[in-house]
Design a protein around this motif. Structure first.
Motif, PDB file in Angstrom:
ATOM      1  N   LYS A  70      19.886  67.672 -59.347  1.00  0.00           N
ATOM      2  CA  LYS A  70      21.083  67.031 -58.792  1.00  0.00           C
ATOM      3  C   LYS A  70      20.786  66.091 -57.627  1.00  0.00           C
ATOM      4  O   LYS A  70      21.607  65.241 -57.292  1.00  0.00           O
ATOM      5  CB  LYS A  70      22.088  68.091 -58.344  1.00  0.00           C
ATOM      6  N   TRP A  71      19.589  66.227 -57.007  1.00  0.00           N
ATOM      7  CA  TRP A  71      19.279  65.365 -55.868  1.00  0.00           C
ATOM      8  C   TRP A  71      18.702  64.021 -56.303  1.00  0.00           C
ATOM      9  O   TRP A  71      18.617  63.096 -55.508  1.00  0.00           O
ATOM     10  CB  TRP A  71      18.282  66.057 -54.929  1.00  0.00           C
ATOM     11  N   PHE A  72      18.267  63.907 -57.552  1.00  0.00           N
ATOM     12  CA  PHE A  72      17.647  62.669 -58.033  1.00  0.00           C
ATOM     13  C   PHE A  72      18.723  61.674 -58.451  1.00  0.00           C
ATOM     14  O   PHE A  72      19.706  62.037 -59.088  1.00  0.00           O
ATOM     15  CB  PHE A  72      16.739  62.944 -59.231  1.00  0.00           C
ATOM     16  N   LYS A  73      18.498  60.409 -58.108  1.00  0.00           N
ATOM     17  CA  LYS A  73      19.426  59.371 -58.572  1.00  0.00           C
ATOM     18  C   LYS A  73      18.659  58.078 -58.837  1.00  0.00           C
ATOM     19  O   LYS A  73      17.594  57.834 -58.266  1.00  0.00           O
ATOM     20  CB  LYS A  73      20.529  59.111 -57.543  1.00  0.00           C
ATOM     21  N   GLU A  74      19.204  57.282 -59.738  1.00  0.00           N
ATOM     22  CA  GLU A  74      18.625  55.973 -60.021  1.00  0.00           C
ATOM     23  C   GLU A  74      19.293  54.933 -59.131  1.00  0.00           C
ATOM     24  O   GLU A  74      20.520  54.861 -59.059  1.00  0.00           O
ATOM     25  CB  GLU A  74      18.819  55.597 -61.490  1.00  0.00           C
ATOM     26  N   ALA A 112      13.088  44.100 -62.729  1.00  0.00           N
ATOM     27  CA  ALA A 112      11.991  44.554 -61.871  1.00  0.00           C
ATOM     28  C   ALA A 112      11.550  45.978 -62.170  1.00  0.00           C
ATOM     29  O   ALA A 112      10.643  46.488 -61.527  1.00  0.00           O
ATOM     30  CB  ALA A 112      12.404  44.444 -60.405  1.00  0.00           C
ATOM     31  N   GLY A 113      12.190  46.622 -63.151  1.00  0.00           N
ATOM     32  CA  GLY A 113      11.864  48.008 -63.449  1.00  0.00           C
ATOM     33  C   GLY A 113      12.952  48.928 -62.944  1.00  0.00           C
ATOM     34  O   GLY A 113      14.074  48.496 -62.666  1.00  0.00           O
ATOM     35  N   ALA A 130       6.815  59.410 -64.941  1.00  0.00           N
ATOM     36  CA  ALA A 130       6.126  58.298 -64.299  1.00  0.00           C
ATOM     37  C   ALA A 130       4.930  58.800 -63.487  1.00  0.00           C
ATOM     38  O   ALA A 130       3.868  58.179 -63.481  1.00  0.00           O
ATOM     39  CB  ALA A 130       7.089  57.539 -63.397  1.00  0.00           C
ATOM     40  N   ILE A 131       5.111  59.927 -62.803  1.00  0.00           N
ATOM     41  CA  ILE A 131       4.008  60.508 -62.028  1.00  0.00           C
ATOM     42  C   ILE A 131       2.842  60.871 -62.941  1.00  0.00           C
ATOM     43  O   ILE A 131       1.677  60.565 -62.648  1.00  0.00           O
ATOM     44  CB  ILE A 131       4.493  61.748 -61.253  1.00  0.00           C
ATOM     45  N   ARG A 132       3.155  61.516 -64.060  1.00  0.00           N
ATOM     46  CA  ARG A 132       2.092  61.944 -64.977  1.00  0.00           C
ATOM     47  C   ARG A 132       1.401  60.760 -65.637  1.00  0.00           C
ATOM     48  O   ARG A 132       0.231  60.859 -66.039  1.00  0.00           O
ATOM     49  CB  ARG A 132       2.683  62.885 -66.029  1.00  0.00           C
ATOM     50  N   LYS A 133       2.084  59.641 -65.755  1.00  0.00           N
ATOM     51  CA  LYS A 133       1.500  58.439 -66.346  1.00  0.00           C
ATOM     52  C   LYS A 133       0.426  57.819 -65.456  1.00  0.00           C
ATOM     53  O   LYS A 133      -0.347  56.973 -65.903  1.00  0.00           O
ATOM     54  CB  LYS A 133       2.599  57.401 -66.618  1.00  0.00           C
ATOM     55  N   GLN A 134       0.389  58.244 -64.191  1.00  0.00           N
ATOM     56  CA  GLN A 134      -0.584  57.656 -63.271  1.00  0.00           C
ATOM     57  C   GLN A 134      -2.020  57.893 -63.727  1.00  0.00           C
ATOM     58  O   GLN A 134      -2.926  57.138 -63.372  1.00  0.00           O
ATOM     59  CB  GLN A 134      -0.400  58.243 -61.867  1.00  0.00           C
TER      60      GLN A 134
END
Length: 242
Positions: free
Chosen positions: A176-180, A188-189, A35-39
């Motif tokens: 391991k720190w990332f979560k949805e 809403a995405g 998502a960051i690279r899509k900016q």
């Protein structure tokens, strides 16, 4: 014995669902970085945020202001809470936003901003009448008579550099720190987060600090200034909760 066999697929299916629900964060981290690279493909976007600002020493800002009105305003906004939202585009260069400021005393007021045709318009409460705006020519700021107009390609270069910086900041963070996050509106995405706790704050600070150390060159490219002490950037200390 044979009567129990039909239950085996059900047990295995339940176990498969259970383990498929667990995540090591790899997919979540990949989604965030993608998502960051899509900016870099974005031409127009909406934004929102919140924050606060202030100074610890009483009167530190107001005492340096010779103008009584400036001193009074500086004292009034010390410790204020800010919320903002708006829309921006790269070509043509345009930004429209509204900032809501709430002071420590609980007073709240709106400050609308508009950047269009290389001019910035702002309505400042207590200084402007209704429907009256201050106008600032962005091509002629104080101290520089002719810096040139705001160019879309310059903003694009800045956007792309900031994208690389944010990507590098998160690249060294363990998945391991990332979560949805679960959203009330599934349509809403998707939203991802990294929770900062007392247990992981020190480790996260170290991992993000490693990414910040690589920002020196990027900041020099954006600002043209000198950033000779990357250790200051790498000294990030995250505070829980966050």
């Amino acid at each position: 014995m044979n009567k129990k066999l039909p239950f085996l697929p059900v047990v295995l299916a339940a176990a498969a669902l259970l383990f498929s629900g667990c995540s090591d964060g790899v997919k979540e981290k990949e989604a965030v970085q993608q998502a960051i690279r899509k900016q870099s493909e974005i031409q127009q976007f909406r934004f929102s945020g919140s924050g606060s600002f202030g100074w610890d020493t009483p009167g530190a800002a107001s005492s340096s202001a010779s103008n009584p009105l400036t001193a009074a305003l500086a004292g009034a906004v010390n410790g204020a809470q800010l919320e903002w939202s708006g829309i921006a585009s790269y070509s043509p260069v345009r930004l429209e936003t509204n900032v809501q400021m709430t002071t420590r005393s609980g007073n709240s007021f709106q400050i609308p901003f508009l950047i269009k045709d290389n001019k910035m318009y702002a309505q400042i409460p207590l200084l402007n009448k209704k429907d009256e705006y201050y106008s600032f020519d962005l091509t002629k700021p104080a101290g520089n008579s002719s810096p040139g107009a705001l160019q879309p390609d310059a903003l694009v270069r800045t956007r792309d550099a900031m994208t690389r910086m944010l990507d590098s900041l998160l690249s060294g963070v363990e998945p391991k720190w990332f979560k949805e996050d679960k959203l009330d509106d599934p349509g809403a995405g998707k939203q991802y987060s990294i929770g900062i706790t007392e247990a992981n704050a020190a480790e996260l600070s170290k991992q993000m600090g490693a990414g910040l150390a690589g920002w020196t060159g990027q900041l020099q490219a954006i600002t043209g200034g000198s950033w000779g002490n990357p250790q200051q950037l790498a000294g990030l200390q995250l505070q829980a909760p966050g």
